[in-house]
Every structure is written in structure tokens, then in C-alpha cells.
Design an enzyme around this catalytic site. Structure first.
Site, PDB file in Angstrom:
ATOM      1  N   LYS A 209     -52.774  97.476 -26.284  1.00 34.31           N
ATOM      2  CA  LYS A 209     -53.940  98.074 -26.955  1.00 34.31           C
ATOM      3  C   LYS A 209     -53.979  99.545 -26.528  1.00 34.31           C
ATOM      4  CE  LYS A 209     -58.272  99.282 -27.746  1.00 34.31           C
ATOM      5  NZ  LYS A 209     -58.033 100.728 -27.515  1.00 34.31           N
ATOM      6  N   GLY A 262     -58.142 102.683 -17.079  1.00 34.10           N
ATOM      7  CA  GLY A 262     -59.195 103.449 -17.746  1.00 34.10           C
ATOM      8  C   GLY A 262     -60.314 103.764 -16.785  1.00 34.10           C
ATOM      9  N   SER A 263     -61.502 103.894 -17.312  1.00 31.14           N
ATOM     10  CA  SER A 263     -62.627 104.329 -16.479  1.00 31.14           C
ATOM     11  C   SER A 263     -63.267 103.138 -15.752  1.00 31.14           C
ATOM     12  CB  SER A 263     -63.665 105.032 -17.358  1.00 31.14           C
ATOM     13  OG  SER A 263     -64.047 104.175 -18.404  1.00 31.14           O
ATOM     14  N   GLY A 267     -63.820  99.195 -17.039  1.00 33.18           N
ATOM     15  CA  GLY A 267     -63.083  98.165 -16.282  1.00 33.18           C
ATOM     16  C   GLY A 267     -64.008  97.104 -15.715  1.00 33.18           C
ATOM     17  N   GLU A 284     -56.669  99.602 -12.971  1.00 35.06           N
ATOM     18  CA  GLU A 284     -56.313 100.911 -12.395  1.00 35.06           C
ATOM     19  C   GLU A 284     -57.296 101.896 -13.014  1.00 35.06           C
ATOM     20  OE1 GLU A 284     -54.106 100.452 -10.214  1.00 35.06           O
ATOM     21  OE2 GLU A 284     -53.392  98.522 -10.960  1.00 35.06           O
ATOM     22  N   CYS A 318     -55.718 110.984 -13.523  1.00 33.87           N
ATOM     23  CA  CYS A 318     -56.667 110.141 -12.779  1.00 33.87           C
ATOM     24  C   CYS A 318     -56.865 110.580 -11.327  1.00 33.87           C
ATOM     25  CB  CYS A 318     -56.217 108.691 -12.845  1.00 33.87           C
ATOM     26  SG  CYS A 318     -54.480 108.471 -12.491  1.00 33.87           S
ATOM     27  N   GLU A 417     -66.053 111.709 -11.508  1.00 31.94           N
ATOM     28  CA  GLU A 417     -64.821 112.263 -12.066  1.00 31.94           C
ATOM     29  C   GLU A 417     -65.190 113.167 -13.248  1.00 31.94           C
ATOM     30  OE1 GLU A 417     -62.535 109.347 -14.293  1.00 31.94           O
ATOM     31  OE2 GLU A 417     -60.695 110.193 -13.478  1.00 31.94           O
TER      32      GLU A 417
END
Ligand code: NAD
Length: 518
Positions: A209, A262-263, A267, A284, A318, A417
Site C-alpha cells: 500500500k 509512517g507517523s 501507527g 517504524e 525520519c 517532528e
């Protein structure tokens, strides 16, 4: 450190000409690009499409079909058939060398069409060529590493143990079955490879995806996988929005395992969904990277190196350094050098020669970053470079200037972030104070310490509360060492790019065998 400061520069674009093959792929004979399910390109039954654009110009590159519940269900069924075999050979039982041969063929085809995949990264992903070219090399590097691991790790029965009178037991290691990789937009080729190769080589069939902002490289890799001869259903690609396609994947009980990158917020939400029906997950996620600069470091050299890492993919990496803690004695010199480096970054269109700071990926990111810049000041940060919108002549992209701030211990000015060329510099009185501040974040992806005293650096690095701890380097990744996060940046799972990653894509059960009674 003997590096001449002038040699330390930001990753830079060479002029990039879009190949005709990429344009043809995007045009797709006049039809929207479909997902790839069961070895075929399919349109979505929702009849929903979305456009993927070049973030540096907002030029529409392609129209893509969004995959909904029906397509996800179809892909899961196809992947299950391919995994178990439909009366014929199955991916699950294929010899590891058979899988390796197909993976090698796919890598060769990616290399044949290098310029198309580079166009995906540069035009769709907004990268400068120097970074995109490095990313491209990860396809082969990742495949070769996991081919080596696949040849070493024993699947199936483990050694037998006597466990009681007339009873023995052994472990049985097997692939999960259908696994999905949910991928973010910032490193599409790299992160698709990091998911796809260990998942396939351990015997799973997969759903990819891609992020809605950058669907093209996964779709192109899916097309090449068909050409390479992967059996239908082994590799399926499902483009679409997270809240539609991604959510359908997370909710489908036939997906046994999800690898999410992703974020943290997304997640955490997917983990809760998966938990409802027993789908396992590895995650991750984002970071708020820190760097500690000790008093013996040369501020001019280290400020430029840190600047280079902070600006990698314009801060959309990241483990990007957003928080810098510098020995008070050298903090002013360090700030001056960092300011000069940031000011010198050439803002421009990512496919034009010389660009070092291109557009961010989409208007939502632009809004979030500009908001974070304002909040930093509102929280007490002193702006040295104020950031704000930037313009590039003739290009209607999402451009932002770099931002740099001074702060003091105790001011929590950048708790999240930011994902741009943005950093705060905090003078500190000791290494311990710096460590305590660096570790005060809930994130824990990457941190570094900069010093001539390497042993002291190692001793400090061991104390970071991060998955990757570095001395005199940052954004470090190597096959064989885990790349993962602590705190809200990752887990569960062993991180990526190591043997444990391969094991994450497998499950183990215990088998007990007793003599027949009587
Ligand atoms: P994101 O979390 O918004 O999206 C990531 C993926 O999840 C996309 O494919 C998206 O469509 C999908 N998604 C969104 N909502 C979903 C839902 N409800 N259900 C299922 N799927 C859903 O992240 P992003 O903005 O695409 O990427 C940037 C983030 O990724 C940053 O936080 C960055 O630090 C992180 N990241 C981490 C690593 C790492 O290795 N730790 C690597 C790259 C990026």
C-alpha cells in the site's frame, strides 16, 4: 576531523530529464493507472481516482484508481491462493532458490528501468538526484542482503527435544501468509524494498500500500514483478488514501501481518485496529532526532555536517536532526556556521541542476511546517532564520525556507517532528545535561554525538534512548544492523534490515508429539 569545510555540502540535484517511458507509463494508454491484483491491473469498483502530482510544480503526473474494500478483499483472496497454491505450486512451499531467482530477476528489471524509477522518486517524490540515485542502489543492496539471510535461516522444523516420558517437542517456523506493507511518501523505493524483499523471501505473499502522494514507484515495481514472472497474487499493489485503502487492509482479518512505516499517530491507530482481529504488526515511525556537540568539536566542520543531515530530503527524513545541544563554549560559533550553511542552501525545483532545498510533498505538510515554525517562537524560541514560504520562479510548488532557532534548557520549544530543514540550538553546560535533554523526547529514532574523543562519544551514545545511536555521523543505515525506534518511534518488531527483520515475517509454533497410548 580533517574534512575541509567547503567540501561539506548539502545533497544536490543534477538536471534531470524525464524519460519518455515514465511519461508513457503515467499515461497508461489514456486510462487511470489501476492497482495490481492477482497479476492484473484493475480499476477500483468505487470508480474513485486521485491525481498524483510533482510537488515542485503541481504538474499532474498521473491519475490513479483508488482501491476500496472490494479490491482489498480480492487482493487478499489472490494472495491467499498464491500462498497456499490453488491445486498447483504454492509460494509457501516454493524452494528458497526459486524465490531468489525471481527476486534477482526483479532487481535486474529495476536496473534496466533505472531512469523510470528515478523519475518516480524525483518527479513524484520531489527528491534531488543525488539522493534519489543513492536510494535506487538500495533495491539491489536490500535484495542481496535478504537473499543471504534467507539462505541461512532454517524454516520448518527445529531440533527435537525430549519433553517428558514418551513425549518430544520441536518448533516449526513458517511464514505468516498474507502480509501487507503500508509505506509513507518520503522514501518510496527504499521502504518498498525494505518491506518487500524480506517478506517475500521468507515465503509470504504481499500487499503493498504505497502512500497516496507517491504511488508511482510501487505501481511500476508491481508491473516489473509481472514481467519478472512472479506468480499472480504473490505481489499485489493497492494505491489509495490511508483512511480508505489503508484502513480496509488493517480491518481485513485475512491479512496476518502488517509492516507499517509512517507517523506514530497513524501507527498507533492501525495497531488498535489490528489487535481487534489478531493481525500482528511491526511499526517504524517518526522521530525528533537530536545531536550533541561536545566542546572539543570544531564548530565550523560539525555545523556543516549536521546541516547536511538536517537537510537530507529537505528534512523529510525520519531520523532528521531537529534538536541540537551544543557545549556553551562553542555555541555561538556553531550557530554562526549553521546559519551560514542553512542560508547557503539553494532553494529550487528538484529536477534543476544545483537545487539543494526543493518543495515539500504536499500543501498539508507545508501548512504543518509553517505552523510549527510559528509555534517554536510562541514557545520561546529565538528565531535566527525565520523560515516562511519561499518562491521559485516559474514553479508553483510547496516551497519553504529553512528555519533555525536558539533556545535554552528547560524550554520545550520543539516537542514534535517538524519534517523540514528546521533545527533548534540549545547551549548546554555539560554532556550529562545534553544527554538528559536529548532523552527527554517521547520519540527515540536517531541521535548522535559529535566529538574528537571517540571513546567518550561511544560512552554517551550507549546512553541514548534511541534505536540508532551514532558518533560523528547521523542518518546511518547498514544491512545487518537493526534500524528501528524506541519510545513512540517504533516497535513491536526487531526494526528493519537485520536477521530479526526476516524473523518478524515468520511465526513459530511448538509441536508436541507423544507416543500413541497403550
Ligand atoms: P502517515 O502515517 O500519514 O502515512 C503512512 C502510510 O499510512 C501511508 O501509506 C498512508 O496512506 C497510510 N495510512 C494513513 N492513515 C491510515 C489508516 N487509518 N489506516 C491504514 N493506513 C493509513 O505518514 P506519512 O506522512 O506518509 O510519512 C511520514 C512519516 O513517516 C513521518 O513521521 C516519518 O518520520 C515516518 N517515517 C518513518 C520511517 C522509519 O523507518 N522509522 C521511515 C520513513 C518515514
Amino acid at each position: 576531523m580533517t574534512t575541509a569545510t567547503a567540501e561539506i555540502r548539502a545533497l544536490t540535484a543534477a538536471a534531470f530529464r524525464t524519460p519518455e517511458k515514465f511519461t508513457e507509463f503515467c499515461r497508461n494508454g489514456g486510462k487511470p493507472l489501476g492497482g495490481i491484483v492477482d497479476g492484473e491491473q484493475i480499476a477500483g469498483s468505487m470508480n474513485a481516482t486521485f491525481q498524483t502530482i510533482d510537488p515542485g510544480s503541481q504538474e499532474v503526473l498521473a491519475t490513479v484508481c483508488e482501491m476500496g474494500e472490494a479490491e482489498v478483499a480480492r487482493a487478499v483472496s489472490a494472495a491467499q491462493r498464491a500462498f497456499h497454491g490453488d491445486g498447483g505450486s504454492s509460494w509457501r512451499n516454493a524452494d528458497v532458490e526459486e524465490r531468489i531467482e525471481l527476486v534477482n530477476r526483479l532487481v535486474e528489471l529495476c536496473e534496466r528501468d533505472r531512469d523510470v524509477l528515478l523519475a518516480c522518486e524525483i518527479r513524484d517524490g520531489g527528491k534531488v538526484s543525488e539522493l534519489a540515485e543513492g536510494d535506487f542502489t538500495q533495491i539491489r543492496a536490500c535484495a542481496e542482503y535478504f537473499i543471504g539471510v534467507a539462505r541461512q535461516i532454517a524454516m520448518g522444523d527445529g531440533p527435537s527435544l525430549p519433553v517428558g516420558n514418551g513425549v518430544r517437542g520441536f518448533t516449526y517456523r513458517e511464514p505468516w501468509g498474507v502480509v501487507a506493507g503500508i509505506i509513507p511518501w518520503n522514501y518510496p523505493i527504499v521502504l518498498t524494498s525494505w518491506f518487500m524483499f524480506p517478506a517475500l523471501l521468507s515465503g509470504n505473499t504481499i500487499l503493498i500500500k504505497p502512500a497516496e502522494d507517491t504511488p508511482l514507484s510501487a505501481l511500476y515495481i508491481g508491473k516489473l514483478a509481472q514481467e519478472a514472472g512472479f506468480p499472480p497474487g504473490v505481489i499485489n499493489v493497492l494505491p489509495g488514501r490511508g483512511e480508505i485503502t489503508g484502513q480496509c487492509i488493517a480491518e481485513h482479518p485475512g491479512v496476518r501481518f502488517i509492516s507499517f512505516t509512517g507517523s506514530p499517530g497513524v501507527g498507533q491507530a492501525i495497531l488498535r485496529t489490528c489487535d481487534r482481529h489478531g493481525t500482528r504488526m511491526k511499526r517504524e515511525m517518526g522521530g525528533n532526532g537530536s545531536a550533541i556537540v561536545l566542546g572539543d568539536a570544531d564548530p565550523a566542520v560539525v555545523a556543516r555536517l549536521i546541516g547536511r543531515y538536517t537537510n537530507q530530503h529537505f528534512g523529510q527524513t525520519c531520523c532528521t536532526i531537529h534538536r541540537i545541544f551544543v557545549d556553551r563554549k562553542i555555541a555561538d560559533d556553531f550557530t554562526d556556521a549553521q546559519t551560514e550553511f542553512f542560508k547557503g542552501l539553494k532553494i529550487g525545483y528538484q529536477a534543476d541542476a544545483g537545487t539543494q532545498l526543493g518543495a515539500v510533498i504536499n500543501p498539508t505538510q507545508r501548512r504543518r511546517i509553517l505552523q510549527a515554525q510559528q509555534e517554536t517562537v510562541a514557545r520561546g524560541g529565538r528565531a535566527i532564520l525565520t523560515g516562511g514560504e519561499a518562491t521559485v520562479a516559474g514553479k508553483n510548488g510547496f516551497y519553504i525556507k529553512p528555519a533555525l532557532y536558539r533556545t535554552e534548557p528547560g524550554l520545550n520549544i520543539n516537542p514534535q517532528e517538524v519534517f523540514h530543514t528546521y533545527a533548534t540550538i540549545c547551549p548546554v553546560s555539560s554532556a550529562d545535561e545534553a544527554l538528559q535533554l536529548a532523552n527527554s523526547s517521547p520519540y527515540g529514532l536517531g541521535a548522535s554525538v559529535w566529538t574528537k574523543d571517540v571513546e567518550k562519544g561511544i560512552a554517551l551514545a550507549r546512553q541514548f534512548r534511541d534505536g540508532t545511536a551514532q558518533v560523528n555521523c547521523h542518518n546511518s543505515i547498514a544491512y545487518g544492523l537493526p534500524y528501528g525506534g524506541q519510545g513512540i518511534s517504533g516497535g513491536p518488531g526487531g526494526g528493519v534490515n537485520c536477521e530479526e527483520t526476516f524473523l518478524d515475517y515468520t511465526q513459530v509454533k511448538a509441536v508436541y508429539v507423544a507416543d500413541y497410548p497403550g
